[in-house]
Design an enzyme around this catalytic site. Structure first.
Site, mmCIF file in Angstrom:
data_model
loop_
_atom_site.group_PDB
_atom_site.id
_atom_site.type_symbol
_atom_site.label_atom_id
_atom_site.label_comp_id
_atom_site.label_asym_id
_atom_site.label_seq_id
_atom_site.Cartn_x
_atom_site.Cartn_y
_atom_site.Cartn_z
ATOM 1 N N ARG A 126 0.835 -1.194 0.000
ATOM 2 C CA ARG A 126 0.000 0.000 0.000
ATOM 3 C C ARG A 126 0.877 1.253 0.000
ATOM 4 O O ARG A 126 1.939 1.272 0.629
ATOM 5 C CB ARG A 126 -0.882 0.033 1.259
ATOM 6 C CG ARG A 126 -2.054 -0.916 1.251
ATOM 7 C CD ARG A 126 -3.182 -0.418 0.319
ATOM 8 N NE ARG A 126 -4.362 -1.270 0.396
ATOM 9 C CZ ARG A 126 -4.648 -2.240 -0.475
ATOM 10 N NH1 ARG A 126 -3.816 -2.511 -1.471
ATOM 11 N NH2 ARG A 126 -5.758 -2.945 -0.351
ATOM 12 N N HIS A 173 0.206 0.433 -9.940
ATOM 13 C CA HIS A 173 -0.640 -0.457 -9.110
ATOM 14 C C HIS A 173 -1.189 -1.612 -9.944
ATOM 15 O O HIS A 173 -2.406 -1.825 -10.009
ATOM 16 C CB HIS A 173 -1.783 0.334 -8.447
ATOM 17 C CG HIS A 173 -2.276 -0.337 -7.182
ATOM 18 N ND1 HIS A 173 -2.702 0.371 -6.074
ATOM 19 C CD2 HIS A 173 -2.370 -1.654 -6.836
ATOM 20 C CE1 HIS A 173 -3.064 -0.476 -5.116
ATOM 21 N NE2 HIS A 173 -2.871 -1.715 -5.549
#
Lengths: 313, 313
Positions: A228, A276
């Site tokens: 993250r 991502h």
């Protein structure tokens, strides 16, 4: 009745698949007409503020995605309703692929050879065999364990750091805050696969980078973050890459996504940015998984992969 | 008596190590005074023209390096003297490391993300899991088999092509010229680890590249060559990389080494050049290996890893 609340383009696909696999379960979507008190399961992704309104008979919340940090931060999250995480073979495989590609690329001094190629410079130096490289994995959940197994199979020395003790054959484990520094001191390539919790927020910061091993890799220690953006302090990463505290970084996640155009990370040569994409949830295997979760629970069995809300993952 | 004839800087190191491990074997180097007819073993690397002159009582030629193509082409190579190849765990490991790093880098679309990063473009696309990628390995000797095992462990589909049939668990084998085209048609990433022989000279050429699978990898099929420069036609590689027949290439070896400054390969963006550093013979494990070869042979056992001169490896 199952309510889908997926802020993704393929909600219709999920509805169709789940309807086929759960013929006796009514499936509704936002905008459909239904009685909120009939909803037993809600399937969410990036949930909006009103998603849980009126859901007074909820048996479980199903979360698309392995990380539940955003869901746990939801202001209206029903208390005491179990949350089921997505655990998916394809997502696990893709994350392992990402980790192996980036560990082996840095181990094999990719950046240096690329620089030499641009200069048309034939300069021989020999990367050490993988058994001389120490990879440190932070987080030994499903994804961390899988990455560890793959790297061990390739001959790397693999250390792990986790909140609670894990026993994985061939891996040396370090546990909790008290063992973090000795773990870091033995790490040439740091791979972050931690869950994002208040304890792990901003853990990838400058003081931590200074504790990594400085004598292992020719170019300096390497950071790989595929967990993250909230784990990392990007200003610290930029500083560490620039002053040589870090030799290189591979980042798939960012504090703000998409990464803003004015981030200095884009232009740092030894920073490898991906948008991502390390691993994605596959809707086909995902529908099978969640259908199984619901079917088994309806048949009286315990829910699979339930989140510990206090622990945060 | 053992004569060292290594055109490398560390001949002295080898002499010392071998002397320590073979205390009863006299060890001499070029320039030393000795009787040529006393030499039983000669240990060579890039042998000069006169290396074998007068060696009338030679029991074996020891070759530093896994490939013996240059040695077999030596104009004064004694007939009927067995040649022992170098087989080394560290060399094998490093070659596997090189193959894994380059296969996984291309599988994970490294080039495209790097291009996007330069443009500060956040463009999501998701590489398939490794089980959707078909790696074809040409040459299933010690190095090819080891690379195959590593890639299978990572989940890749692995096919092999070799001169004679090899049975490797999990790998689909193709044998001989008649099966080359069907092997190529099922290959997304081609890895060359063949020995260099008259049969395999220039095998990596434009017509071969056109036979690789065009529907597997987003950017087109990939070539990885870590064997010998003599396997490749560099003008064909440049053409194929430029016209899209190949999506990318990783080359560690070249027709002429060092790669000349005027080679077009240096400046082709999707060509990844390393200066013949995929794997090196480690002098410490190498000395143990050759000492063992000599010791066992002196004790009447057969020589290990003898080259089949007619086959060429």
């Amino acid at each position: 009745m199952l309510l889908l609340h997926l802020n993704t383009v393929d909600e219709e696909f999920w509805a169709k698949q789940l309807g086929r696999l759960l013929p006796n379960m009514g499936i509704v979507r936002r905008g459909d007409t239904f009685n909120a008190s009939d909803i037993q399961y809600v399937f969410v992704w990036k949930p909006q503020k009103n998603v849980f309104d009126g859901l007074t008979n909820l048996k479980a919340i199903l979360s698309l995605g392995a990380g539940v940090d955003a869901l746990l931060a939801h202001p209206n999250l029903p208390e005491n309703t179990p949350i089921v995480r997505f655990v998916d073979d394809e997502l696990t495989q893709c994350m392992g692929d990402y980790v192996v590609a980036n560990v082996s690329m840095h181990h094999r001094c990719f950046s240096q050879y690329r620089t030499d190629q641009k200069a048309k410079s034939w300069t021989q130096f020999f990367p050490p065999p993988s058994w001389d490289i120490r990879v440190g994995i932070m987080g030994l959940g499903v994804l961390g364990q899988d990455a560890a197994m793959r790297l061990l199979g390739l001959g790397y020395q693999v250390n792990g750091w986790s909140r609670s003790e894990k026993t994985i054959k061939g891996l040396t484990g370090f546990v909790g805050k008290s063992e973090l520094d000795i773990f870091l001191a033995q790490t040439d390539i740091l791979v972050n696969l931690l869950p994002l919790t208040p304890d792990t927020q901003s853990i990838l910061n400058y003081p931590l980078f200074t504790k990594l091993c400085r004598t292992g890799l020719k170019g300096g220690p390497v950071l790989i973050n595929a967990a993250r953006g909230g784990h990392q302090v990007e200003a610290d990463i930029a500083r560490a890459l620039t002053d040589g505290t870090l030799g290189a970084a591979s980042l798939d996640v960012f504090e703000v996504e998409p990464l803003p155009k004015d981030s200095p990370l884009w232009q740092i040569e030894n920073c490898y940015i991906t948008p991502h994409i390390a691993a994605i949830s596959n809707p086909e295997s995902g529908a099978s998984y969640f259908a199984r979760v619901i079917r088994e629970h309806e048949n009286g069995r315990p829910l699979l992969n339930v989140v510990d809300n206090r622990r945060g993952y």
